[in-house]
Design an enzyme around this catalytic site. Structure first.
Site, short mmCIF file in Angstrom:
data_model
loop_
_atom_site.label_atom_id
_atom_site.label_comp_id
_atom_site.label_asym_id
_atom_site.label_seq_id
_atom_site.Cartn_x
_atom_site.Cartn_y
_atom_site.Cartn_z
N GLN A 190 -27.24 19.62 2.53
CA GLN A 190 -26.64 18.35 2.94
C GLN A 190 -27.79 17.64 3.52
O GLN A 190 -28.36 16.14 3.34
CB GLN A 190 -25.79 17.90 4.77
CG GLN A 190 -25.41 16.56 4.39
CD GLN A 190 -24.54 15.69 3.83
OE1 GLN A 190 -23.91 16.82 3.08
NE2 GLN A 190 -24.12 14.50 3.87
N SER A 217 -21.75 15.87 8.23
CA SER A 217 -20.68 15.89 7.22
C SER A 217 -19.28 16.73 7.26
O SER A 217 -19.78 18.22 7.67
CB SER A 217 -21.62 16.58 5.76
OG SER A 217 -20.67 16.09 4.75
N HIS A 225 -18.55 17.44 4.47
CA HIS A 225 -18.63 18.89 3.56
C HIS A 225 -19.12 20.12 3.91
O HIS A 225 -18.46 21.08 3.57
CB HIS A 225 -19.92 18.51 2.26
CG HIS A 225 -18.76 17.29 1.65
ND1 HIS A 225 -18.32 17.16 -0.01
CD2 HIS A 225 -18.76 16.18 1.38
CE1 HIS A 225 -17.39 16.04 0.12
NE2 HIS A 225 -18.55 15.27 0.62
N ASP A 276 -15.46 15.35 -2.83
CA ASP A 276 -14.92 14.28 -3.60
C ASP A 276 -14.94 14.47 -4.52
O ASP A 276 -15.14 15.05 -5.59
CB ASP A 276 -16.82 14.14 -3.75
CG ASP A 276 -17.29 13.71 -2.21
OD1 ASP A 276 -16.59 13.12 -1.75
OD2 ASP A 276 -18.49 13.40 -2.41
N GLU A 285 -15.17 5.01 0.73
CA GLU A 285 -15.35 6.08 -0.33
C GLU A 285 -13.74 6.79 -0.65
O GLU A 285 -13.41 7.72 -0.37
CB GLU A 285 -15.35 7.09 0.52
CG GLU A 285 -17.49 6.43 1.03
CD GLU A 285 -18.70 8.26 1.14
OE1 GLU A 285 -18.37 9.41 0.92
OE2 GLU A 285 -19.73 8.05 1.53
N HIS A 339 -13.34 10.54 -1.82
CA HIS A 339 -13.63 11.33 0.07
C HIS A 339 -12.48 11.54 0.19
O HIS A 339 -11.67 11.10 1.07
CB HIS A 339 -14.58 11.40 0.92
CG HIS A 339 -14.84 11.68 1.47
ND1 HIS A 339 -16.24 12.87 1.81
CD2 HIS A 339 -14.24 12.72 2.36
CE1 HIS A 339 -15.84 13.45 2.75
NE2 HIS A 339 -15.18 13.67 3.25
ZN LIG Z 1 -18.12 13.21 0.06
#
Ligand SMILES: [Zn+2]
Length: 371
Positions: free
Chosen positions: A259, A285, A287, A294, A338, A341
């Site tokens: 990241q 994040s 993630h 994603d 987004e 996501h």
């Molecule tokens: Zn994402």
């Protein structure tokens, strides 16, 4: 004749004197019964009773229900006659500076209803209220996520924005009155393991957090998610296939280090301000949780088609995923829309968040934040 006149004058004089006496007697204030002499049994302590009688309030007060607050105000010599009525309606609380506190609140224009509410709910934070101008505290009564420690921020934010109070409270709790990243909570390694944890510009993961149950996705061995999320993702994918909604993962778990590289690259290209609208700084994040992925509709684009996005909006929660940065919520999530996501929360929570229509930032603050 002379005699008759004299008699007439005498009669008139006598009449005038008589009328005057009657008038004077009538207008002499009647001697009131001194309250000191009242023998009626008092509901109050001796000291309080004496003061009440001195102030000629005894009969009036003794006819009302007993009030511990009034008694204390009298005994502590903090009694202010103009607040008599309020004292009798304020619930007594066992605190050191009770009399001064009550007088300060009353001087600050708080009503007895407000004071009783404050004593019941904010006894330990009362100084916050004493140090500021009168506020309509009862307006916040039904707002479950109201936090009195943030009162000043609510008032400032409310002045600058046109939201209703409920929204103001939630937005300020999220941190939206502050610049993203300016103040944030850092989770412990233990807290970071919680599947339901909120990660945003105000909630950071420890730099060295790495989930210990990452497993590969069937699509690509290098793509990983935490076990529970990976299994749910496979199910979501299969459910899509059955309805001819075929999508692919393209960015699942990312370490802090990854990241860091990614964000700095974006920052170099677009500048910090723009990069912050679409990429999280390292540690911030989802993630890194191993719970976000994603997805895209084909390998040729980094996006989902409108149809796939619609399907995802209506179905992903059934498999435990939510669309984390939906359209029109940028002011709350602090990220541009987004559609690709998705974030795993488990079926139960994802369903609740979906049904609430709230972003996870809001939902977390209203229903999950420990206060
Ligand atoms: Zn994402």
């Amino acid at each position: 004749m002379k005699l008759k006149n004299s008699a007439l004058i005498a009669i008139i004089i006598i009449l005038i004197i008589t009328i005057s006496i009657i008038g004077v007697v009538t207008f002499i204030p009647k001697e009131t019964k001194p309250e000191e002499n009242i023998t009626e049994p008092s509901k109050y302590s001796e000291k309080a009773t004496t003061i009440l009688k001195e102030k000629k309030l005894f009969t009036k007060v003794n006819n009302l229900d007993y009030s511990k607050t009034l008694e204390v105000m009298l005994e502590e010599n903090t009694f202010n006659e103009k607040y008599l009525d309020a004292y009798t309606k304020i619930d007594y609380e066992e605190i050191n500076d009770f009399p001064t506190t009550i007088n300060n609140l009353l001087n600050n224009n708080y009503t007895y209803q407000e004071i009783n509410y404050i004593l019941k709910n904010y006894l330990s934070n009362i100084n916050i209220l004493l140090n500021m101008k009168h506020i309509n505290i009862l307006e916040f009564k039904d707002i479950s996520n109201f936090d009195i420690n943030k009162l000043e921020r609510y008032l400032n934010y409310s002045e600058e924005n046109d939201y209703d109070l409920k929204t103001v409270v939630t937005y300020v709790n999220i941190g939206l009155d502050l610049e993203g990243y300016s103040e944030y909570k850092t989770y412990t390694l233990e807290e970071a393991k919680d599947i339901t944890i909120l990660v945003n510009k105000y909630h950071k993961l420890p730099d060295n957090y790495e989930p210990d149950d990452l497993v590969s996705l069937s699509y690509n061995q290098n793509y990983k998610l935490r076990k529970e999320a990976a299994e749910a993702f496979e199910e979501l994918t299969s459910a899509g296939v059955l309805e001819n909604v075929i999508f692919y993962p393209f960015s699942p778990y990312r370490s802090f280090a990854t990241q860091n590289i990614l964000y700095n690259r974006y920052k170099q290209v677009d500048g910090e301000k723009v990069a912050d609208t679409y990429s999280a700084r390292p540690g911030f994040s989802e993630h890194q949780l191993g719970l976000a992925v994603d997805i895209r509709s084909s390998n040729l684009t980094d996006n989902l088609t409108k149809e796939h996005y619609e399907w995802m909006l209506n179905n992903s929660y059934k498999y435990g995923f939510i669309i984390r940065y939906p359209k029109g919520k940028q002011n709350i999530t602090q990220y541009i829309e987004e559609p690709w996501h998705i974030r795993y929360l488990g079926i139960d929570l994802a369903t609740k968040v979906h049904d609430s229509g709230l972003t996870y930032d809001e939902y977390y603050d209203i229903y999950m934040e420990k206060r």
